[in-house]
Every structure is written in C-alpha cells, then in structure tokens.
Motif scaffolding. Structure first.
Motif: not given
Length: 202
Positions: A90, A93, A98
């Motif tokens: 990450g 999303d 998110v």
C-alpha cells in the motif's frame, strides 16, 4: 491488575458470546465470566483473539490509533509476484477507504499450523502461496479485500499475533489467561507487566 485472555478462535466461530441457533460462539469455550472481546475476528478466519475484563484495556487493544501491529498468515490463490506484493503493502485504495502502508512478504507454508476444519477448497490446477501480512488497522475483512484487490483471493486467514501476544502453542479452541497492569502493554516502558495464570484445556 487486569485479566487478558488469549484464545485460538477456530474457524466458524463468532467473536461474540451470543448468536443464532446453531452458530458457534465464544460461549462454547468455558471462558471466565466478565470478559469481552477486544476487537474481532471474522467467523471464517482463525487464530488469536484477545479478551479482557478491563474496559479501558479493551478499548486500547481494539483502537487502531494505538498501532498494535497484527500479524496474519494468509493462504492465497495463485502466486503473487513482486509487483503484487508492492501493491499489497500500500497504500491501497479499496473504494471506501485507502489502507495504511503495511508489511507483506512471501513465506513458506507454516509447518505448525493445524489442519482447518472444514478443509480449504482448492482448485486442483491452481497453485497457492502463503503470505505474512502485518498491519495496524483492522477494518472489516480488510486483509481479504486487500489480497482480492491485487488479484490473489484469500483461501485461509490465520491471525498469529497482536502486538507482543502470540498464539505460541495454543490449539484451536484453547486459551490461556494472563494478568497485565491496566493500560500497560508487555514490553513497554521497560515493564514486564504480564504474568501467566493458567492454560485451561478445551
């Protein structure tokens, strides 16, 4: 002193003490009265669930702002490449939120894991792989959604640790009780705050 319970929650068990007829719940494991789950673990996930009789400690354990890292062992369909792992780390999303950056790496199949009951359904022609994912969040079905988002659906999910607490040798349905100083965590402030109390059988 507060009490904390480490339970190895089996597959198919709700992270609560009540449920509909025929559903397995925490009431099935002879836990002490007055304890409540600190956070949750989906019914189709397995592994470490913490419970406590201290409301403040329960809130702190469940609150992602305190950044207690959770470690998951994840069996996924197919074999993620480096690009997929980078995406999984990450931020990712997921549509409604998110994710925060996390740790994710390939691992060998853990040789200490118990067979799941019921067994995982495999597609014979599709390989699988194991990942270790560590994150400080815990939104609903987050790890499953993350692996699906990068193209590798989760087949099995086992939480092996929350902060300093680990499954160690607990078998499914087994638990042990420890005492901790209220709102103090093992390994913080140089304080060894926990004492093992018991290891009840299933």
């Amino acid at each position: 002193m507060s009490q904390i319970i480490l339970l190895n929650k089996p597959f198919g068990v709700l992270s609560q003490f009540t449920g509909e007829a025929g559903q397995r719940t925490l009431a099935d494991f002879g836990l002490p009265p007055g304890v409540y789950a600190a956070g949750r673990l989906d019914a189709d996930s397995e592994g470490l669930l913490l419970l406590t009789d201290d409301g403040g400690l329960q809130h702190r354990l469940a609150d992602p702002r305190h950044k207690e890292k959770k470690t998951y062992l994840v069996q996924v369909e197919r074999e993620p490449d480096d690009a997929a792992l980078a995406a999984l780390r990450g931020p990712l999303d997921l549509g409604d939120f998110v994710t925060r950056p996390c740790e994710a790496r390939r691992i060998a199949e853990p040789d200490w894991l118990w067979p799941r009951d019921p067994p995982v359904r495999f597609r014979k022609q599709v390989p699988t792989a194991w990942l270790e994912v560590r994150l400080t969040e815990g939104k609903n079905r987050q790890v499953r959604r993350m692996t699906a988002k990068v193209g590798f659906p989760t087949l099995r999910l086992v939480r092996s640790a929350i902060g300093p607490w680990q499954l160690t040798d607990l078998t499914p349905g087994q638990w042990r009780a420890e005492t901790v100083q209220a709102l103090a965590f093992p390994g913080q402030n140089g304080d060894s705050a926990r004492q093992s109390r018991s290891r009840p059988r299933r």
